[in-house]
Design an enzyme around this catalytic site. Structure first.
Site, mmCIF file in Angstrom:
data_model
loop_
_atom_site.group_PDB
_atom_site.id
_atom_site.type_symbol
_atom_site.label_atom_id
_atom_site.label_comp_id
_atom_site.label_asym_id
_atom_site.label_seq_id
_atom_site.Cartn_x
_atom_site.Cartn_y
_atom_site.Cartn_z
ATOM 1 N N ALA A 1 38.033 38.639 37.977
ATOM 2 C CA ALA A 1 37.375 38.018 39.127
ATOM 3 C C ALA A 1 38.457 37.587 40.111
ATOM 4 C CB ALA A 1 36.559 36.818 38.663
ATOM 5 N N GLY B 1 37.175 39.422 34.283
ATOM 6 C CA GLY B 1 35.954 40.059 34.768
ATOM 7 C C GLY B 1 36.035 41.581 34.748
ATOM 8 N N GLU C 1 35.152 42.468 31.306
ATOM 9 C CA GLU C 1 33.719 42.170 31.157
ATOM 10 C C GLU C 1 32.863 43.222 31.859
ATOM 11 O OE1 GLU C 1 34.492 38.132 32.689
ATOM 12 O OE2 GLU C 1 33.394 37.417 30.947
ATOM 13 N N GLU D 1 41.455 34.360 30.808
ATOM 14 C CA GLU D 1 40.946 33.207 31.550
ATOM 15 C C GLU D 1 41.516 31.873 31.080
ATOM 16 O OE1 GLU D 1 39.099 35.766 30.504
ATOM 17 O OE2 GLU D 1 37.641 36.324 32.045
HETATM 18 C C1 HXC Z 1 42.938 37.767 43.041
HETATM 19 C C2 HXC Z 1 44.618 39.158 42.351
HETATM 20 C C3 HXC Z 1 44.104 39.166 41.031
HETATM 21 C C4 HXC Z 1 42.930 38.410 40.769
HETATM 22 C C5 HXC Z 1 45.873 40.383 41.077
HETATM 23 N N1 HXC Z 1 45.708 39.930 42.321
HETATM 24 N N2 HXC Z 1 44.914 39.939 40.253
HETATM 25 N N3 HXC Z 1 44.040 38.462 43.333
HETATM 26 N N4 HXC Z 1 42.373 37.732 41.806
HETATM 27 N N5 HXC Z 1 42.333 38.363 39.570
HETATM 28 C C6 HXC Z 1 46.570 40.193 43.496
HETATM 29 C C7 HXC Z 1 47.881 39.438 43.433
HETATM 30 O O1 HXC Z 1 47.710 38.127 43.906
HETATM 31 C C8 HXC Z 1 48.715 40.284 44.360
HETATM 32 O O2 HXC Z 1 48.425 40.009 45.714
HETATM 33 C C9 HXC Z 1 48.241 41.695 44.093
HETATM 34 O O3 HXC Z 1 46.940 41.550 43.516
HETATM 35 C C10 HXC Z 1 49.123 42.432 43.094
HETATM 36 O O4 HXC Z 1 49.236 41.640 41.922
HETATM 37 P P1 HXC Z 1 50.658 41.236 41.273
HETATM 38 O O5 HXC Z 1 50.428 40.041 40.435
HETATM 39 O O6 HXC Z 1 51.712 41.155 42.323
HETATM 40 O O7 HXC Z 1 50.928 42.531 40.368
HETATM 41 P P2 HXC Z 1 51.763 42.602 39.003
HETATM 42 O O8 HXC Z 1 53.006 41.762 39.124
HETATM 43 O O9 HXC Z 1 51.879 44.051 38.705
HETATM 44 O O10 HXC Z 1 50.836 41.886 37.919
HETATM 45 C C11 HXC Z 1 49.566 42.432 37.572
HETATM 46 C C12 HXC Z 1 48.724 41.405 36.752
HETATM 47 C C13 HXC Z 1 48.614 40.102 37.538
HETATM 48 C C14 HXC Z 1 49.373 41.163 35.384
HETATM 49 C C15 HXC Z 1 47.349 42.061 36.531
HETATM 50 O O11 HXC Z 1 48.202 40.389 38.906
HETATM 51 C C16 HXC Z 1 47.653 39.130 36.966
HETATM 52 O O12 HXC Z 1 47.944 38.478 35.998
HETATM 53 N N6 HXC Z 1 46.490 38.975 37.602
HETATM 54 C C17 HXC Z 1 45.472 38.014 37.209
HETATM 55 C C18 HXC Z 1 44.776 38.443 35.935
HETATM 56 C C19 HXC Z 1 43.750 37.408 35.507
HETATM 57 O O13 HXC Z 1 44.057 36.258 35.230
HETATM 58 N N7 HXC Z 1 42.489 37.840 35.443
HETATM 59 C C20 HXC Z 1 41.379 36.942 35.064
HETATM 60 C C21 HXC Z 1 40.790 36.330 36.286
HETATM 61 S S1 HXC Z 1 39.559 35.115 35.841
HETATM 62 P P3 HXC Z 1 49.413 39.141 46.676
HETATM 63 O O14 HXC Z 1 48.799 39.330 48.022
HETATM 64 O O15 HXC Z 1 49.353 37.756 46.150
HETATM 65 O O16 HXC Z 1 50.769 39.769 46.505
HETATM 66 C C22 HXC Z 1 38.176 35.999 35.550
HETATM 67 C C23 HXC Z 1 36.953 35.188 35.238
HETATM 68 C C24 HXC Z 1 35.735 36.043 35.146
HETATM 69 O O17 HXC Z 1 38.175 37.185 35.603
HETATM 70 C C25 HXC Z 1 34.469 35.214 35.088
HETATM 71 C C26 HXC Z 1 33.939 34.865 36.409
HETATM 72 C C27 HXC Z 1 32.611 34.170 36.358
#
Ligand code: HXC
Length: 257
Positions: A65, A108, A111, A131
């Site tokens: 998400a 997400g 999911e 998460e």
């Molecule tokens: C918003 C995101 C994002 C996310 C990545 N980006 N994941 N933006 N939401 N979930 C953005 C980064 O901010 C960045 O933009 C660009 O995408 C590239 O990501 P990087 O982090 O620079 O890439 P990398 O170093 O290769 O790392 C990849 C990664 C990391 C390991 C996947 O991005 C990461 O950990 N992302 C978050 C993963 C996460 O926690 N997912 C769960 C979300 S909670 P900018 O512009 O900043 O450079 C969830 C809840 C669901 O899903 C339930 C909802 C009801």
């Protein structure tokens, strides 16, 4: 209006939806949810479509998400606005859906893959429910579908540690249907999807509904559902055609009725 965060394409009887927010690794915001659900429900309403593929990019199926969109929300925003309230409509479509997963399928994203019927993974894919690293927990089915898919202890290992697992480990656990070399992912998935879409549509709808019943009801209820669904197929043209084709040693000519 044309979608902005996905690409939509029809190839024969297969509908393709490609998540396309490369700047955010396909993070799932409200717009992409609306566009995916609109595209998927439109395909689902079209009897010329017998399978749907949902995919992302080589680097990310979806990295979760959209954290930036969620960050400032309050619990009241979640309860009243229900910003992810359309995802259950994606999970509820009748047409078989294949998730073609390359790269990250996190939070997400994992999911969303689990709302699909087959998960075909590139060998480069990584699955996780990270998460807890953000001070929250899975919110669109992760705790429920993961336990059903891979069992409590494997699911708890992912949900409570937040660690990512490889495509190979995901396949061994039962989260992934098949693993293929990354370069072959879309070709392999196209072949699988075309094969499914060539089957009789009523039998696909009924089979998916019966599989769903296995996750949602008791064994006795599920068996009853299956028995009635099985009987109902005998009113279709395609059941007679499929069995005649077997007897006559030829390919069936399904009308999807
Ligand atoms: C918003 C995101 C994002 C996310 C990545 N980006 N994941 N933006 N939401 N979930 C953005 C980064 O901010 C960045 O933009 C660009 O995408 C590239 O990501 P990087 O982090 O620079 O890439 P990398 O170093 O290769 O790392 C990849 C990664 C990391 C390991 C996947 O991005 C990461 O950990 N992302 C978050 C993963 C996460 O926690 N997912 C769960 C979300 S909670 P900018 O512009 O900043 O450079 C969830 C809840 C669901 O899903 C339930 C909802 C009801």
């Amino acid at each position: 209006t044309a979608p902005e965060t996905i690409q939509v394409e029809t190839r024969g009887r297969v509908g393709w939806i490609t998540l396309d927010r490369p700047e955010a690794l396909n993070a799932l915001n409200a717009q992409i949810m609306r566009e995916v659900v609109a595209a998927a429900t439109a395909f689902d309403a079209d009897p010329a479509i017998g399978a749907i593929v949902l995919t992302g990019s080589a680097k990310a199926f979806a990295a979760g998400a959209d954290i930036k969109e969620m960050e400032a929300k309050t619990s009241v925003d979640w309860l009243v606005d229900d910003p992810f309230g359309e995802w259950p409509r994606f999970a509820a479509i009748r047409t078989p859906v294949i998730a073609a997963v390359s790269g990250y399928a996190l939070g997400g994203g994992c999911e969303l893959a689990m709302m699909c019927d087959l998960i075909v993974a590139a060998d480069s894919a990584r699955f996780g429910q990270p998460e807890v690293n953000l001070g929250v927990l899975p919110g669109i089915g992760g705790t429920q579908r993961l336990v059903r898919a891979i069992g409590y202890y494997k699911a708890a290992d992912m949900v409570l540690t937040g660690r990512l697992i490889s495509a190979e480990d995901a396949e061994r656990a039962g989260l992934v249907s098949r693993v293929v070399p990354a370069d072959d992912l879309l070709d392999e998935v196209a072949t699988i999807a075309e094969g499914i879409a060539a089957k009789s549509l009523p039998s696909l709808y009924a089979a998916k509904a019966a599989l769903d019943a296995a996750l949602e009801t008791s064994l006795a209820e599920g068996l009853r559902f299956e028995r009635h669904a099985f009987a109902a197929q005998f009113d279709t043209h395609d059941q007679k055609e499929g069995m005649a084709a077997f007897r006559e040693k030829r390919d069936p000519d399904f009308t999807h009725r």
